[in-house]
Design a protein around this motif. Sequence first.
Motif, PDB file in Angstrom:
ATOM      1  N   VAL A   1       0.856  -1.207   0.000  1.00  0.00           N
ATOM      2  CA  VAL A   1       0.000   0.000   0.000  1.00  0.00           C
ATOM      3  C   VAL A   1       0.888   1.253   0.000  1.00  0.00           C
ATOM      4  O   VAL A   1       0.635   2.227  -0.714  1.00  0.00           O
ATOM      5  CB  VAL A   1      -0.958  -0.001   1.223  1.00  0.00           C
ATOM      6  N   ASN A   2       1.975   1.212   0.765  1.00  0.00           N
ATOM      7  CA  ASN A   2       2.900   2.354   0.817  1.00  0.00           C
ATOM      8  C   ASN A   2       3.538   2.589  -0.562  1.00  0.00           C
ATOM      9  O   ASN A   2       3.608   3.737  -1.032  1.00  0.00           O
ATOM     10  CB  ASN A   2       3.986   2.091   1.872  1.00  0.00           C
ATOM     11  N   ALA A   3       3.966   1.507  -1.225  1.00  0.00           N
ATOM     12  CA  ALA A   3       4.605   1.662  -2.549  1.00  0.00           C
ATOM     13  C   ALA A   3       3.617   2.253  -3.552  1.00  0.00           C
ATOM     14  O   ALA A   3       3.980   3.110  -4.373  1.00  0.00           O
ATOM     15  CB  ALA A   3       5.126   0.314  -3.037  1.00  0.00           C
ATOM     16  N   ILE A   4       2.364   1.811  -3.464  1.00  0.00           N
ATOM     17  CA  ILE A   4       1.356   2.303  -4.420  1.00  0.00           C
ATOM     18  C   ILE A   4       0.998   3.764  -4.122  1.00  0.00           C
ATOM     19  O   ILE A   4       1.033   4.624  -5.004  1.00  0.00           O
ATOM     20  CB  ILE A   4       0.096   1.398  -4.384  1.00  0.00           C
ATOM     21  N   SER A   5       0.695   4.043  -2.843  1.00  0.00           N
ATOM     22  CA  SER A   5       0.156   5.385  -2.549  1.00  0.00           C
ATOM     23  C   SER A   5       1.231   6.460  -2.493  1.00  0.00           C
ATOM     24  O   SER A   5       0.936   7.639  -2.698  1.00  0.00           O
ATOM     25  CB  SER A   5      -0.656   5.362  -1.255  1.00  0.00           C
ATOM     26  N   THR A   6       2.480   6.082  -2.217  1.00  0.00           N
ATOM     27  CA  THR A   6       3.519   7.110  -2.150  1.00  0.00           C
ATOM     28  C   THR A   6       4.513   7.005  -3.305  1.00  0.00           C
ATOM     29  O   THR A   6       5.444   7.801  -3.384  1.00  0.00           O
ATOM     30  CB  THR A   6       4.289   7.042  -0.807  1.00  0.00           C
ATOM     31  N   GLY A   7       4.305   6.007  -4.197  1.00  0.00           N
ATOM     32  CA  GLY A   7       5.196   5.850  -5.351  1.00  0.00           C
ATOM     33  C   GLY A   7       4.443   5.841  -6.670  1.00  0.00           C
ATOM     34  O   GLY A   7       4.580   6.749  -7.490  1.00  0.00           O
ATOM     35  N   VAL A   8       3.589   4.827  -6.856  1.00  0.00           N
ATOM     36  CA  VAL A   8       2.877   4.689  -8.140  1.00  0.00           C
ATOM     37  C   VAL A   8       1.948   5.886  -8.365  1.00  0.00           C
ATOM     38  O   VAL A   8       1.958   6.508  -9.444  1.00  0.00           O
ATOM     39  CB  VAL A   8       2.047   3.371  -8.169  1.00  0.00           C
TER      40      VAL A   8
END
Length: 491
Positions: free
Chosen positions: A282-289
Amino acid sequence: MDARGPAGGMPRRAFLAATLGGLAVTLAACTDGGPTPTPTPTRTPAPSPTPSAGGVPAPEAFLRSRWSRDPFTRGAFSFEAVGSTPELRRALAEPIADRLVIAGEGTSSDAPGTVHGAYAEGVRAARTIADLADEGDRIAVIGAGIAGLAAARTLADAGHDVVVVEAGTSLGGRLRTVEDDAFGGPVVLGSVFASDGAELRPVLAEAGVATRPFTPNVQARTPDGVVAEPSPAGWEAIAIAQEWAAGNSADVSLTNALIRSGAVPISGEPGADGLSPRDWLVNAISTGVEPTTGAAPTRVSAKRFDADMVWRPTSRVVSGWSALIDRLADGLAIAGSSVVTTITVGDDGVGLRLDTGESLRMHRVIVTASVGVLKTDTITFDPPLPLLHQRAIGVLGMGASDVVWLAFDEPFWRADAAGATPTDGTSGDANVFTLVGATPTVAAWLDVGVDPRRPVLLGILAAEHARRLAELDDDDALAEVLASLEPFAPR
Ligand SMILES: Cc1cc2nc3c(=O)[nH]c(=O)nc-3n(C[C@H](O)[C@H](O)[C@H](O)COP(=O)(O)OP(=O)(O)OC[C@H]3O[C@@H](n4cnc5c(N)ncnc54)[C@H](O)[C@@H]3O)c2cc1C
């Protein structure tokens, strides 16, 4: 207050002052009373007196953008939606009937969604049109963002008769910069980064645009404010999904690829620190993707998403973009507050109809409206655009992203808040703050203060959070962004 207004009106330039109809275009020197203000989605509100929910102090100043509500951008930047290919962007850039060329970040196949991609596309379109033009042709450029101004500058410098038609009341489009003493310097409401691009670099230097290296040093904290030990679990799951997608003939969304590759379901079992692999995904998606594309993973192409674009070293524009915009626009004939509503391409020229009811007759036209605008019926093309152009506009995505600027008395988010100075990231101190263990409203907070006496945080909103907050009034939006700062507040 209208953030399009303060910096940036249209001083020192020529405006279309009288009738635009027929072939006779009357140009006159600019006066401040030239363009009439149009409704704008971006405001400069006074900070609400008691917005802080918990330990976050009330900010000294608050500024934000609302790009998805701007009728002349309809989002922040284009992204690779499912089915997007570089060929589609190249198809969108193809000249139409030797008279019309579309340009901007959306037509850039090697640097889409960027400042330097837009600049290079403006220059490219100008060269294409110049090759097609006959001696004495009148050329219109629609849009005074960086692509439009680069195109018009290139044409004017080569001796062509060119006029820029801009819907808004200020120049620069998505590079809008406003002056606000409370922030100790110019505040950029669009791209705060000058992505690397060989073509643009010397132009920035010549114009005197000041940049600073920005090496992202990302820190993730839990909702309780505990600094988390980073885990690669989220990006590993995305890598598995993209590897699967690369071997699949049809493109699918990142979400779909995560599921079909078996990367998810992913364990929700918390480790010793209370965080699970699912939390890190979730962190990779919401703060990266999402901040990179402006879109949810359900819409992003699994084949084309470029994880290398996430939090990589870059340059930050500390002087704002005005010097570049002014230099490109200097001496150009520019009609402000003029929305082009219809473009009619004929055998002997191009007709432009404006929202004022006036008409312009030109020989060639460059259109730099964003993919987001082209997706709407803001501009009617007569005859309709060729099918390949229509397909490109339909398939390419337009992402949502906004910036939130907050100025504080104290840099409470820094490790050594008492005397700390802002960091460019190279010292090892965190300068990008994200949340793990919950879905954040603000994708990331960037420590971007230049003057140590004026601590400034820049929040980046993305995808649905950007769209939702753009619809809120300033007090409600401020309350939400301050609540999302709680994990970084002193306790
Ligand atoms: C929040 C945010 C963050 C960003 N981050 C980055 C980043 O980190 N790095 C990076 O390189 N880039 C970034 N970008 C993208 C970058 O700002 C854009 O790619 C670039 O500025 C686009 O320039 P353009 O000239 O193609 O389009 P625009 O700037 O949109 O210019 C088009 C112009 O056309 C005008 N127009 C539209 N319709 C009409 C009409 N019908 N009649 C007349 N005029 C019309 C508009 O008003 C506008 O001025 C970001 C953008 C935003 C908003």
